[in-house]
Write an enzyme that holds these catalytic residues in place. Structure first.
Site, PDB file in Angstrom:
ATOM      1  N   GLY A 312      -3.151  -1.649   3.388  1.00  0.00           N
ATOM      2  CA  GLY A 312      -3.400  -3.071   3.218  1.00  0.00           C
ATOM      3  C   GLY A 312      -4.827  -3.424   3.604  1.00  0.00           C
ATOM      4  CB  SER A 313      -6.233  -6.602   4.836  1.00  0.00           C
ATOM      5  OG  SER A 313      -5.673  -7.384   3.804  1.00  0.00           O
ATOM      6  CB  THR A 314      -6.782  -1.913   8.114  1.00  0.00           C
ATOM      7  OG1 THR A 314      -5.806  -1.127   7.427  1.00  0.00           O
ATOM      8  CG2 THR A 314      -6.087  -2.812   9.128  1.00  0.00           C
ATOM      9  CE  LYS A 316      -8.269  -7.383   1.791  1.00  0.00           C
ATOM     10  NZ  LYS A 316      -7.814  -8.744   2.130  1.00  0.00           N
TER      11      LYS A 316
END
Length: 742
Positions: A312-314, A316
């Site tokens: 997920g967003s980690t 990014k």
């Protein structure tokens, strides 16, 4: 008559002659024909061989605190023949049932066991309850024996209960569940089954030796030229990179969150981003390697290296660092948040409708999926994005020195998948891969191999081998590393827009990123992996931490669930290390208001065992450092009853000699540093004002001298170099003066 006598004489002579002929024939047969067979039988009678068992190597944390060792163990054996001869069957069954907790029916079968001839056996082990027990149970068995012996004496019988306690060795883990997934365990037969024990089994177990000699019929050794002795080669001793204090902080913070969210599993890894030394690693559910048989299979899985998940967003962070490296990220440029059509699908931000027209920096703070689709899919493109993902190590194992490391995967063939990769979907990673990647962002752009071994020693030769950091490749430039850290810092520092604001630590610059990844086919949004990854301090990183919570029992994101766990671990660790805070005027004002309220009374620790002191201080949230290798506290600073700040470190002196290792005093005030060094009977030379920024130990005229360079708290954190002489310069001047004097 004479004829009869002659016949009788001939008969007797013939019989005697025949007897001697048979005797000589038998001797010939035994000594010539059957010589090999009887020589072998005789050899078995007087030749003995004993196995000299090698000791399995000890495993310690980075400071030498024991995590795994060989320890005495005790096995209960019984002699059914003796038990029945003395009429103790019921006493033995009832007694061992109470002491060992073994089923009475099973005990009775052992007590009444007979061989094929219908005779009672003379030896039986009480497994598993009486096999390789601890000393507490052994003492209870001995008490039972004494009680039964007294009964036999009273009745005038032979004093033999038929119970024997045999001393053996077993693997012992003195910290119980601590670092269990790192250590693994050995089974009751001594076979390595999991974790570090299994990975380094060949080095740890050593090589058994033997002794061959001849003995008399009683088994007593007799002098012989044929005696052979091969000593055992004990296993190597390993010092891990794990710090048991930081491991305690990790497991304590995890336990609190695990009880609150009741997830399927939880994983935390902490490392020094500059070396990729693993400072702590834990999973929940956990297990105790001393009683491994009491746990189900899922408890043994080390998710930190053996499980993969969509981050997920980690993830990014990889997209952001790559875009900065390619000069594609303009923090002030704007885009329309909310949704975007790319790769044949529509991508949405977590907030329905988005936040309108916002800057890319705000998009990073808010963890906007749209911003990262534009950065990764539109600006970087498939090939460059894939190349950076590979460079950050996501297409290969990290080669951490633990078993069963998994390998993630990337789905970057179809546009629909490629467009989701920039914000952490259609890609699976292991936690250890992620921590290695964030450490590359923190340390100036170098991807390092993570490792768990700090050094190992061969006890047979005394030879020590230290493990040095190993650089895999330079992924991004040092400048990109710095910029990325500053942007990630705002994710935490911005208390209004930053998704990571719950990871904020007063007085420290923290960089990080939240993550929330829906599991499976994304239809059931209640099943998610929430996480937080970050490091601190931003300008001089000392620790990087990843927190993963798999399927919390409520709909909650990484910022709300995982970030507080990160915050607790890192704030305690920085305090434990004495890392000075960046002091603002507001901080100073707050300090004036609270300096008296925060004062505590130093507990009296003198005479206490070090293990007891550690447990006490950790439970009270007080930081400490042990000086020396003794088992009890001889002296302490601050002294008992003295006023101390809650953040102040307690120094525990366990020896009273002048050769103890000087502790790392960086960040300490001059007063505290002087008190500690005076306690250790070491001379001190001081330069500057404020807090200890550098220290250097030298020997002058047979006495140790420590040179301390002091700086203000702010300058220490920023690394500002003032015009005063460095410690090395002081040493050079001192040596020059000494040479001139001579």
């Amino acid at each position: 008559m004479i004829k009869k006598i002659k016949l009788r004489t001939l008969l007797i002579g013939g019989v005697i002659t025949l007897f001697f002929a048979l005797l000589i024939g038998r001797i010939f047969w035994l000594q010539v024909i059957d010589n090999d067979f009887w020589a072998e039988q005789a050899s078995k009678k007087w030749n003995r061989q004993e196995t000299l068992t090698a000791s399995r190597g000890t495993i310690t944390d980075r400071d030498g605190d024991i995590l795994a060792m060989d320890a005495p163990a005790y096995t209960v054996t019984i002699n059914p023949k003796v038990i029945h001869a003395n009429g103790l069957e019921d006493d033995i069954v009832d007694g061992l049932n109470q002491v060992l907790g073994k089923n009475k029916e099973a005990l009775r079968k052992l007590v009444t066991a007979k061989n094929d001839d219908g005779e009672y056996h003379t030896y039986r082990e009480i497994r598993n309850e009486g096999w390789k027990m601890d000393e507490e149970k052994r003492n209870k068995v001995e008490e039972l024996k004494k009680k039964l012996e007294q009964k036999l004496r009273t009745s005038g019988q032979v004093v033999d209960t038929g119970i024997t306690v045999v001393t053996e060795k077993k693997r012992f883990y003195p910290r119980d569940t601590m670092a269990a997934h790192v250590l693994g365990y050995t089974d009751r037969q001594g076979n390595a089954v999991a974790g570090f024990e299994k990975y380094f089994d060949d080095e740890l177990k050593g090589i058994d030796g033997f002794a061959k000699y001849q003995s008399d019929k009683k088994g007593v050794k007799v002098p012989s030229a044929d005696e052979v002795y091969q000593p055992a080669k004990n296993g190597k001793n390993f010092k891990l990179t794990i710090d048991d204090t930081i491991q305690y902080y990790i497991e304590d913070a995890m336990r609190e969150a695990y009880q609150q969210y009741n997830p399927v599993s939880m994983t935390v890894i902490a490392a020094d981003p500059n070396t990729m030394e693993i400072l702590g690693m834990a999973n929940m559910p956990n297990f105790d390697p001393n009683t491994y048989w009491e746990y189900n299979l899922e408890s043994f899985r080390n998710h930190a290296i053996s499980s993969t998940y969509e981050p997920g967003s980690t993830f990014k962070i990889v997209t952001l660092a790559s875009a900065i490296q390619e000069n594609l990220f303009n923090p002030n440029a704007e885009y329309l948040s909310g949704s975007i059509r790319a790769g044949g699908r529509t991508h949405y931000d977590i907030k329905a409708g988005g936040w309108g027209q916002i800057s890319y920096l705000e998009g990073v703070k808010r963890s906007s999926n749209v911003a990262f689709v534009k950065l990764g899919y539109e600006m970087l493109g498939k090939e460059r994005l894939k190349n950076y993902i590979n460079a950050f190590g996501f297409s290969e194992r990290t080669n951490i020195d633990l078993p069963n490391e998994a390998l993630g995967r990337m789905n970057m063939e179809r546009d629909i998948d490629i467009s989701t990769v920039p914000y952490g979907y259609a890609v699976s990673v292991t936690p250890i891969q992620q921590l290695a990647a964030i450490s590359a962002v923190a340390n100036g752009g170098k991807l390092l191999e993570p490792h768990i071994v700090k050094e190992f020693e061969d006890p047979n030769t005394g030879e020590k081998t230290k493990i040095e950091p190993e650089v895999v490749r330079q992924v991004i430039s040092a400048e990109t590393s710095r910029k990325t850290g500053e942007y990630l810092e705002q994710v935490v520092a911005d208390q209004e827009k930053g998704t990571g604001h719950n990871a904020y630590i007063e007085g420290y610059r923290v960089a990080g990123k939240t993550g929330t990844a829906v599991k499976g086919d994304y239809s059931d949004r209640s099943k998610a992996v929430v996480s937080f990854i970050g490091y601190a301090p931003v300008d001089n990183p000392k620790i990087a931490v990843l927190v993963i919570i798999d399927e919390p029992n409520q709909k909650i994101g990484g910022g709300a669930a995982a970030a507080p766990v990160f915050q607790k671990i890192v704030s305690q660790t920085l305090k434990y290390w004495g890392v000075p805070k960046t002091e603002t005027q507001a901080d100073k004002d707050d300090k004036v208001k609270t300096e008296t309220a925060d004062l505590l009374k130093t507990p009296d620790l003198a005479g206490m065992k070090v293990s007891e002191v550690k447990a006490k201080l950790l439970a009270e949230g007080l930081t400490f450092e042990t000086l020396g290798k003794g088992s009890t506290v001889k002296k302490q600073y601050p002294p008992a009853g003295a006023s101390m700040a809650a953040s102040q470190k307690i120094y525990l002196l366990t020896e009273e000699n002048t050769s103890m290792k000087i502790p790392d005093l960086k960040g300490e005030s001059l007063r505290d540093a002087m008190e500690v060094l005076t306690l250790m009977k070491v001379r001190v030379n001081v330069k500057g004002e404020g807090y200890v920024a550098e220290q250097k130990e030298i020997t002058e005229k047979g006495q140790r001298v420590v040179y301390l360079t002091l700086k203000s708290a702010a300058d220490t954190v920023k690394g500002v170099d003032d015009s005063t002489e460095s410690v090395d310069q002081q040493e050079d001047v001192k040596q020059e003066e000494t040479a001139q004097g001579e």
